[in-house]
Design an enzyme around this catalytic site. Structure first.
Site, PDB file in Angstrom:
ATOM      1  CE  LYS A   1      -1.226   3.038  -0.092  1.00  0.00           C
ATOM      2  NZ  LYS A   1      -2.575   2.823   0.378  1.00  0.00           N
TER       3      LYS A   1
ATOM      4  N   GLY B   1      -6.952  -0.026   1.319  1.00  0.00           N
ATOM      5  CA  GLY B   1      -6.396  -0.587   2.541  1.00  0.00           C
ATOM      6  C   GLY B   1      -7.424  -1.226   3.466  1.00  0.00           C
TER       7      GLY B   1
HETATM    8  P1  PGA Z   1      -4.378  -0.852  -1.225  1.00  0.00           P
HETATM    9  O1  PGA Z   1      -3.888   0.636  -1.622  1.00  0.00           O
HETATM   10  O2  PGA Z   1      -4.039  -1.736  -2.406  1.00  0.00           O
HETATM   11  O3  PGA Z   1      -3.589  -1.204   0.008  1.00  0.00           O
HETATM   12  O4  PGA Z   1      -5.829  -0.784  -0.991  1.00  0.00           O
HETATM   13  C1  PGA Z   1      -4.096   1.148  -2.891  1.00  0.00           C
HETATM   14  C2  PGA Z   1      -3.623   2.577  -2.942  1.00  0.00           C
HETATM   15  O5  PGA Z   1      -3.773   3.287  -1.955  1.00  0.00           O
HETATM   16  O6  PGA Z   1      -3.104   3.049  -3.961  1.00  0.00           O
END
Ligand code: PGA
Length: 252
Positions: A11, A176
């Protein structure tokens, strides 16, 4: 045998130094410790670091993906990056349909279909994300929501184009948040998605397409999630930013 895939979706995290040193360290550890794993590992860093990341990963088992592309090839689209540009620096994989792009950047199925088409034009491998919101799940419409997401996008593509796809099932409520779908909830949706590919394209495609799970996967829950029959790996956000956790996930 379906390909097992693990994608680190970084991200908007990590600067130049953090990106390059993480990738170098990861390669070193994987090589030095001869870590035994059966997964294809893909890192998706931010745009400015794709080129250097790709150079560092050349000739290794790691590969690099873009987190996005614009739906047009070139022109007056200030701040955007095209498939052609990424292709020119050797990037061959792209994430499309991530729920954060839908929520913050208003990407809808119509835009996503255009992105798919341009990505295919440049022979990108597409990791296409689908997933329901918490409201959808509470209303018990999660299966039809995911079906419609595929119907309006990926299912507009030809049988031959299926060679260029992997799917990531990411329940929006699990991204998240620390909440994750139970292994059974995830398996049920993966099985359903595989069935949809079977109906649309036949057994050869449904047997071959990799379907990854994403949404708060970590070093503790990865093993059980990945052991489900229709789960072929993961799309990892937060836990992929921590070398120790990510290594444990690789070994899961
Ligand atoms: P996360 O994100 O593992 O932090 O939940 C996964 C994603 O958004 O691809």
């Amino acid at each position: 045998m379906r390909e097992k895939i693990l994608i680190a979706n970084w991200k908007m995290n990590y600067d130049f130094y953090e990106t390059t040193s993480f990738i170098r360290n990861l390669l070193k550890v994987l090589f030095d410790k001869k870590i035994n794993h059966n997964k294809k590992i893909i890192i998706a860093p931010s745009f400015p670091f794709l080129h250097i990341s790709n150079q560092i990963s050349q000739g290794t088992t790691l590969s690099i993906a873009s987190q996005n592309i614009h739906q047009k090839n070139k022109g007056a689209y200030t701040g955007e990056v095209s498939a052609e540009m990424l292709k020119s620096i050797g990037i061959k994989k792209v994430l499309l349909g991530h729920s954060e792009r839908k929520i913050h950047f208003f990407e809808n199925n119509c835009i996503l279909l255009k992105k798919i088409k341009i990505a295919l034009k440049y022979n990108f491998h597409i990791i296409f994300c689908v997933g329901e919101t918490i409201t959808d799940r509470k209303k018990n419409i999660h299966f039809s929501v995911v079906k419609n997401q595929l119907k309006d996008t990926v299912f507009h593509c030809s049988l031959d184009e299926m060679n260029y796809f992997s799917i990531a099932y990411e329940p929006v409520w699990a991204i998240g948040t620390g909440l994750t779908a139970s292994p059974k909830e995830a398996q049920d949706m993966h099985k359903f998605i595989r069935l949809l590919f079977m109906e649309q394209y036949g057994k050869k495609v449904s047997d071959k397409i990799s379907i990854l799970y994403g949404g708060s996967v970590n070093d503790i829950n990865a093993k059980e999630i990945f052991s489900q029959e229709d789960i072929d790996g993961g799309l990892i956000g937060n836990s992929s930013l921590d070398m120790n956790k990510f290594l444990k996930i690789i070994k899961s």
